[in-house]
Design a protein around this motif. Structure first.
Motif, PDB file in Angstrom:
ATOM      1  N   PHE A  31      -3.818  -0.197  -4.645  1.00 40.36           N
ATOM      2  CA  PHE A  31      -4.171  -0.768  -6.144  1.00 40.36           C
ATOM      3  C   PHE A  31      -3.228  -0.995  -7.274  1.00 40.36           C
ATOM      4  CE2 PHE A  31      -7.589   0.751  -2.871  1.00 40.36           C
ATOM      5  CZ  PHE A  31      -8.428   0.098  -3.709  1.00 40.36           C
ATOM      6  N   ARG A  32      -2.918  -1.763  -7.617  1.00 41.01           N
ATOM      7  CA  ARG A  32      -2.305  -1.677  -8.784  1.00 41.01           C
ATOM      8  C   ARG A  32      -3.269  -2.133 -10.010  1.00 41.01           C
ATOM      9  NH1 ARG A  32       1.432  -7.237 -10.468  1.00 41.01           N
ATOM     10  NH2 ARG A  32       2.346  -6.130 -12.889  1.00 41.01           N
ATOM     11  N   THR A  33      -3.389  -0.687 -10.458  1.00 44.75           N
ATOM     12  CA  THR A  33      -3.323  -0.732 -12.467  1.00 44.75           C
ATOM     13  C   THR A  33      -3.666  -2.012 -13.295  1.00 44.75           C
ATOM     14  OG1 THR A  33      -2.850   0.509 -13.426  1.00 44.75           O
ATOM     15  CG2 THR A  33      -4.598   1.434 -12.402  1.00 44.75           C
ATOM     16  N   ALA A  34      -4.192  -2.359 -14.440  1.00 44.65           N
ATOM     17  CA  ALA A  34      -3.881  -3.672 -15.601  1.00 44.65           C
ATOM     18  C   ALA A  34      -2.807  -2.955 -16.157  1.00 44.65           C
ATOM     19  CB  ALA A  34      -5.278  -4.006 -16.252  1.00 44.65           C
ATOM     20  N   GLU A  35      -2.481  -1.484 -16.157  1.00 43.96           N
ATOM     21  CA  GLU A  35      -1.824  -0.816 -16.874  1.00 43.96           C
ATOM     22  C   GLU A  35      -0.406  -1.061 -15.523  1.00 43.96           C
ATOM     23  OE1 GLU A  35      -4.672   0.469 -15.724  1.00 43.96           O
ATOM     24  OE2 GLU A  35      -5.177  -0.072 -18.251  1.00 43.96           O
ATOM     25  N   ASP A  36      -0.064  -1.497 -14.643  1.00 43.47           N
ATOM     26  CA  ASP A  36       0.311  -1.137 -13.494  1.00 43.47           C
ATOM     27  C   ASP A  36       1.052   0.470 -13.193  1.00 43.47           C
ATOM     28  OD1 ASP A  36       1.582  -4.140 -13.814  1.00 43.47           O
ATOM     29  OD2 ASP A  36       2.533  -3.875 -15.343  1.00 43.47           O
ATOM     30  N   LYS A  37      -0.254   1.035 -13.042  1.00 41.14           N
ATOM     31  CA  LYS A  37      -0.247   2.009 -12.652  1.00 41.14           C
ATOM     32  C   LYS A  37      -0.165   2.261 -10.842  1.00 41.14           C
ATOM     33  CE  LYS A  37      -1.400   5.825 -15.979  1.00 41.14           C
ATOM     34  NZ  LYS A  37      -2.124   6.528 -16.406  1.00 41.14           N
ATOM     35  N   VAL A  38       0.371   2.633  -9.898  1.00 42.55           N
ATOM     36  CA  VAL A  38      -0.540   1.995  -8.746  1.00 42.55           C
ATOM     37  C   VAL A  38      -0.897   3.290  -7.731  1.00 42.55           C
ATOM     38  CG1 VAL A  38       1.351   1.515  -6.036  1.00 42.55           C
ATOM     39  CG2 VAL A  38       1.628   0.553  -8.531  1.00 42.55           C
ATOM     40  N   PHE A  39      -1.679   3.440  -6.846  1.00 40.73           N
ATOM     41  CA  PHE A  39      -2.128   4.397  -6.525  1.00 40.73           C
ATOM     42  C   PHE A  39      -2.386   3.977  -4.495  1.00 40.73           C
ATOM     43  CE2 PHE A  39      -3.597   4.626 -10.792  1.00 40.73           C
ATOM     44  CZ  PHE A  39      -3.801   5.464 -10.590  1.00 40.73           C
ATOM     45  N   ALA A  40      -2.569   5.155  -3.668  1.00 44.86           N
ATOM     46  CA  ALA A  40      -2.407   4.481  -1.607  1.00 44.86           C
ATOM     47  C   ALA A  40      -3.906   5.416  -2.053  1.00 44.86           C
ATOM     48  CB  ALA A  40      -1.015   4.480  -1.319  1.00 44.86           C
ATOM     49  N   LEU A  41      -4.958   4.716  -0.457  1.00 42.58           N
ATOM     50  CA  LEU A  41      -5.879   5.353  -0.306  1.00 42.58           C
ATOM     51  C   LEU A  41      -6.363   5.281   0.865  1.00 42.58           C
ATOM     52  CD1 LEU A  41      -9.009   5.130  -2.017  1.00 42.58           C
ATOM     53  CD2 LEU A  41      -7.259   5.186  -3.805  1.00 42.58           C
ATOM     54  N   ASP A  42      -6.981   5.944   1.444  1.00 37.07           N
ATOM     55  CA  ASP A  42      -7.441   5.367   2.640  1.00 37.07           C
ATOM     56  C   ASP A  42      -8.267   4.412   2.007  1.00 37.07           C
ATOM     57  OD1 ASP A  42      -6.464   7.066   4.526  1.00 37.07           O
ATOM     58  OD2 ASP A  42      -8.008   8.865   4.287  1.00 37.07           O
ATOM     59  N   ASP A  43      -8.230   3.376   3.725  1.00 36.49           N
ATOM     60  CA  ASP A  43      -9.309   2.261   3.227  1.00 36.49           C
ATOM     61  C   ASP A  43     -10.635   2.193   3.221  1.00 36.49           C
ATOM     62  OD1 ASP A  43      -9.133  -0.690   2.216  1.00 36.49           O
ATOM     63  OD2 ASP A  43      -9.182  -1.688   4.309  1.00 36.49           O
ATOM     64  N   ALA A  44     -10.916   2.684   4.218  1.00 38.75           N
ATOM     65  CA  ALA A  44     -12.603   2.912   4.770  1.00 38.75           C
ATOM     66  C   ALA A  44     -13.227   4.055   3.989  1.00 38.75           C
ATOM     67  CB  ALA A  44     -12.516   3.727   6.286  1.00 38.75           C
TER      68      ALA A  44
END
Length: 112
Positions: A31-44
């Motif tokens: 995921f990319r937020t409006a503030e350009d932070k990036v997160f990664a997590l399981d898709d399910a």
């Protein structure tokens, strides 16, 4: 992060959107937020397996597209009355590239 996998340019993911990354150990939503932070997590989603990469992102949360469970992108924890969590992964942006921690992708082994 000791070793990282380059999964693409930050600009490849629109703000407030996600992309699916397929690995040998499962699918990861980045995921990319409006503030350009990036997160990664399981898709399910743990509730019914809904693809979180197709969910609605709001701030640093995502809502499952199937049953409206809301997850914190920082912790993977379900919010409100919902119980459950998804696994999160260390991710960073360097020189405009999104890097995912390779060591964190190894399957989790339960303690005996």
């Amino acid at each position: 992060m000791t070793t990282a996998i380059d999964i693409g340019a930050l600009e490849d993911i629109p703000r407030q959107a996600a992309r699916l990354v397929k690995t040998h150990f499962g699918c990861i939503a980045v995921f990319r937020t409006a503030e350009d932070k990036v997160f990664a997590l399981d898709d399910a989603c743990p509730h019914k397996g809904g693809p979180l990469s197709n969910g609605i992102q709001h701030g640093e949360q995502v809502t499952c597209p199937l049953h409206n469970w809301v997850f914190d992108l920082n912790t993977g924890q379900a919010q409100g009355a919902d119980e459950g969590a998804v696994r999160t992964y260390p991710v960073r942006v360097e020189a405009g590239r999104i890097l995912l921690d390779r060591a964190a992708l190894a399957p989790q082994v339960a303690a005996e």
